[in-house]
Design a protein around this motif. Structure first.
Motif, PDB file in Angstrom:
ATOM      1  N   HIS A  51      21.545 -15.283 -44.809  1.00 52.46           N
ATOM      2  CA  HIS A  51      21.201 -16.691 -44.643  1.00 52.46           C
ATOM      3  C   HIS A  51      19.773 -16.993 -45.061  1.00 52.46           C
ATOM      4  O   HIS A  51      19.502 -18.015 -45.681  1.00 52.46           O
ATOM      5  CB  HIS A  51      21.405 -17.118 -43.181  1.00 52.46           C
ATOM      6  N   SER A 116      18.619 -27.307 -47.038  1.00 55.01           N
ATOM      7  CA  SER A 116      18.959 -25.900 -47.226  1.00 55.01           C
ATOM      8  C   SER A 116      18.090 -24.997 -46.354  1.00 55.01           C
ATOM      9  O   SER A 116      18.606 -24.084 -45.694  1.00 55.01           O
ATOM     10  CB  SER A 116      18.781 -25.527 -48.701  1.00 55.01           C
ATOM     11  N   PHE A 119      18.979 -25.511 -42.360  1.00 58.35           N
ATOM     12  CA  PHE A 119      20.251 -24.921 -41.934  1.00 58.35           C
ATOM     13  C   PHE A 119      20.278 -23.416 -42.138  1.00 58.35           C
ATOM     14  O   PHE A 119      20.920 -22.690 -41.379  1.00 58.35           O
ATOM     15  CB  PHE A 119      21.432 -25.600 -42.627  1.00 58.35           C
ATOM     16  N   SER A 120      19.584 -22.918 -43.158  1.00 55.03           N
ATOM     17  CA  SER A 120      19.525 -21.471 -43.364  1.00 55.03           C
ATOM     18  C   SER A 120      18.741 -20.784 -42.253  1.00 55.03           C
ATOM     19  O   SER A 120      19.108 -19.689 -41.811  1.00 55.03           O
ATOM     20  CB  SER A 120      18.910 -21.149 -44.727  1.00 55.03           C
ATOM     21  N   TYR A 133      27.896 -17.733 -37.539  1.00 54.88           N
ATOM     22  CA  TYR A 133      27.492 -19.139 -37.658  1.00 54.88           C
ATOM     23  C   TYR A 133      28.347 -19.837 -38.700  1.00 54.88           C
ATOM     24  O   TYR A 133      28.692 -19.252 -39.725  1.00 54.88           O
ATOM     25  CB  TYR A 133      26.015 -19.218 -38.054  1.00 54.88           C
ATOM     26  N   TYR A 135      28.183 -23.362 -40.948  1.00 55.79           N
ATOM     27  CA  TYR A 135      27.393 -24.527 -41.321  1.00 55.79           C
ATOM     28  C   TYR A 135      28.202 -25.783 -40.992  1.00 55.79           C
ATOM     29  O   TYR A 135      29.418 -25.785 -41.148  1.00 55.79           O
ATOM     30  CB  TYR A 135      27.060 -24.497 -42.808  1.00 55.79           C
ATOM     31  N   ASN A 138      30.335 -27.461 -45.300  1.00 53.30           N
ATOM     32  CA  ASN A 138      30.334 -26.370 -46.253  1.00 53.30           C
ATOM     33  C   ASN A 138      31.644 -26.399 -47.015  1.00 53.30           C
ATOM     34  O   ASN A 138      32.677 -26.781 -46.471  1.00 53.30           O
ATOM     35  CB  ASN A 138      30.185 -25.021 -45.527  1.00 53.30           C
TER      36      ASN A 138
END
Length: 143
Positions: A51, A116, A119-120, A133, A135, A138
Motif C-alpha cells: 500500500h 491516493s 487512502f494508501s 483493508y 479501499y 476500487n
C-alpha cells in the motif's frame, strides 16, 4: 365481531429476519466471506509496503511485491491485489484528470494524488495491524 384470541396469534408464522440496513455488504461475487489475516510480522510488513509504495511508484511497487510474495502468503496476495487494483484506478484517474485539465484548467491531478496518498496511508496502517483493508472505492481488475 370477534376479538382476536391469543391462540390465533400463535398460528401466524414468524417473519424471516432481515439483516439491519447498516450491516456490511456481502463480499463481491467470487470472493469468500472471510478476509485473510496476517500470520506473522513479515506478512504485515509486505502488506504495508504494497500500500505504501503505491503513491511513490504507482502500480510498479505493489506489482513487484505481489508477484514475489503472492504464493507465500494469502494476506500479501490479497493486499497486493487490492493495492495494485487501487493504483491502476489512480492511474486511470490521473489520465482522465490530465485530459480534463487540457480542456478546463484545474487541479484535478493534485486532488487525485492527495486522494491516493491518504487512502494508501490508511491502508498501510491497517495492513501493519494485520487487518485486510478494502479501499472505499476500487475497481477489482485483478482477482
Amino acid at each position: 365481531m370477534s376479538d382476536p384470541s391469543p391462540d390465533s396469534a400463535a398460528n401466524i408464522p414468524p417473519k424471516p429476519e432481515t439483516p439491519p440496513a447498516d450491516s456490511q455488504a456481502p463480499p463481491p461475487a467470487g470472493e469468500s466471506g472471510a478476509l485473510p489475516v496476517a500470520q506473522n510480522q513479515d506478512d504485515k510488513t509486505m502488506g504495508l509496503l504494497c500500500h505504501l509504495l503505491g503513491p511513490f511508484t504507482h502500480f510498479l511497487g505493489p506489482l513487484v511485491i505481489w508477484l514475489i510474495k503472492k504464493d507465500q502468503s494469502k494476506f500479501v496476495d490479497d493486499q497486493g491485489k487490492e493495492a495494485l487494483n487501487f493504483q491502476i484506478l489512480i492511474l486511470l484517474l490521473h489520465l482522465a484528470a490530465g485530459v480534463t485539465c487540457l480542456l478546463i484548467p484545474g487541479a484535478l491531478n493534485g486532488i487525485v494524488g492527495i486522494l491516493s496518498l491518504v487512502f494508501s496511508i490508511i491502508a498501510a496502517m491497517e495492513a501493519n495491524k494485520g487487518v485486510a483493508y478494502r479501499y472505499p472505492f476500487n475497481i477489482r481488475l485483478i482477482k
